[in-house]
Design a protein around this motif. Structure first.
Motif, short mmCIF file in Angstrom:
data_model
loop_
_atom_site.label_atom_id
_atom_site.label_comp_id
_atom_site.label_asym_id
_atom_site.label_seq_id
_atom_site.Cartn_x
_atom_site.Cartn_y
_atom_site.Cartn_z
N VAL A 129 0.81 -1.33 0.10
CA VAL A 129 0.05 0.08 0.06
C VAL A 129 1.05 1.23 -0.14
O VAL A 129 0.60 2.01 -0.92
CB VAL A 129 -0.99 0.06 1.09
CG1 VAL A 129 -1.59 1.38 1.41
CG2 VAL A 129 -1.75 -1.07 1.08
N ASN A 130 1.90 1.23 0.81
CA ASN A 130 2.63 2.34 0.98
C ASN A 130 3.69 2.79 -0.25
O ASN A 130 3.88 3.94 -0.55
CB ASN A 130 3.33 2.39 2.31
CG ASN A 130 2.42 2.78 3.61
OD1 ASN A 130 2.20 3.91 3.71
ND2 ASN A 130 2.36 1.64 4.15
N ARG A 131 4.11 1.64 -0.51
CA ARG A 131 4.93 1.78 -2.11
C ARG A 131 3.91 2.51 -3.18
O ARG A 131 4.64 3.46 -3.94
CB ARG A 131 5.55 0.41 -2.41
CG ARG A 131 6.63 0.80 -3.49
CD ARG A 131 7.14 -0.30 -4.13
NE ARG A 131 8.07 -0.08 -5.10
CZ ARG A 131 7.79 0.61 -6.11
NH1 ARG A 131 6.56 0.74 -6.72
NH2 ARG A 131 8.69 0.73 -7.21
N MET A 132 2.84 1.93 -3.20
CA MET A 132 1.94 2.43 -4.30
C MET A 132 1.71 4.03 -3.93
O MET A 132 1.82 4.81 -4.91
CB MET A 132 0.71 1.69 -4.28
CG MET A 132 0.78 0.29 -4.88
SD MET A 132 -0.60 -0.65 -4.95
CE MET A 132 -1.78 0.30 -5.97
N GLY A 133 1.46 4.19 -2.84
CA GLY A 133 1.18 5.51 -2.42
C GLY A 133 2.40 6.75 -2.74
O GLY A 133 2.35 7.86 -3.27
#
Length: 219
Positions: A204-208
């Motif tokens: 999730v955070n890498r995508m963000g």
């Protein structure tokens, strides 16, 4: 005649005492002058040229400084000599500060700072060796890694997340090795729980971070 001999003896004794005193004062003056000259000579050498021998320079300075301070006691009028020593001390301290800056190790790269935060200062270098991780400490290593990522997930860039993934996979590879060295079932269970927490957090955070990067690029 006897009185003349006594008077002569006293005069010679006084002359000898004065001569010794003058010699002692001259020696003290030479010691102070030598100290001042040493400081000036060191300051005139390029700091870069002193890097390899800086410890020897400091040791010699400390010796001469101590001798100069002791020599003051043998100077009759030592106010000017005290000022001379203090001036040289100030010069040396300024130069020493320059050398301290020059000799200080370079700040670690952003990548190394990330590794230090995740595993501890200097634990993981460019060789990416996890040999220090064993069956006894691997759970705490995972714990620090995952909790650090969790606490800083909003600060990481896409590049940081890519590096985190590489490090995580290297730690997983090490786990496969230490499992054969007596990893307890309890630690294995706890590590599995940490891995379950990490996986979605990473995705999730890498995508963000990537989306934010693309947004900034379009501006």
């Amino acid at each position: 005649m006897r009185n003349i001999k006594i008077a002569t003896g006293i005069a010679l004794l006084a002359l000898s005492f004065t001569s010794c005193k003058d010699e002692k004062q001259e020696k003290a003056q030479r010691t102070i002058d030598s100290y001042v000259t040493y400081v000036d000579s060191v300051k005139n050498v390029k700091a870069e040229d002193l890097k390899e021998n800086w410890q020897a320079v400091e040791a010699e300075y400390d010796r001469r400084s101590a001798e100069a301070s002791l020599a003051l006691a043998d100077i009759k009028d030592n106010a000017s000599q005290t000022e001379k020593i203090n001036t040289s001390k100030a010069k040396y301290e300024d130069f020493k500060n320059e050398m301290t800056t020059l000799l200080a190790p370079p700040a670690p790269s952003p990548k190394q700072q990330l590794r230090n935060a995740l595993f501890g200062e200097g634990k993981i270098g460019d060789d990416m060796s996890f040999a220090w991780v064993n069956a006894q400490n691997i759970h705490s290593v995972y714990q620090q890694f995952v909790h650090t990522v969790e606490n800083n997930k909003d600060k990481y860039t896409r590049e940081d997340w890519d590096e985190i993934k590489v490090l995580y996979e290297a730690l997983d590879s090490r786990k496969n090795t230490v499992e054969k060295e007596g990893l307890t079932s309890e630690d294995n269970r706890k590590i599995a729980g940490l891995k379950i927490k990490f996986a979605p957090m990473y995705t999730v955070n890498r995508m963000g971070a990537k989306a934010e990067e693309n947004k900034e690029a379009k501006k």
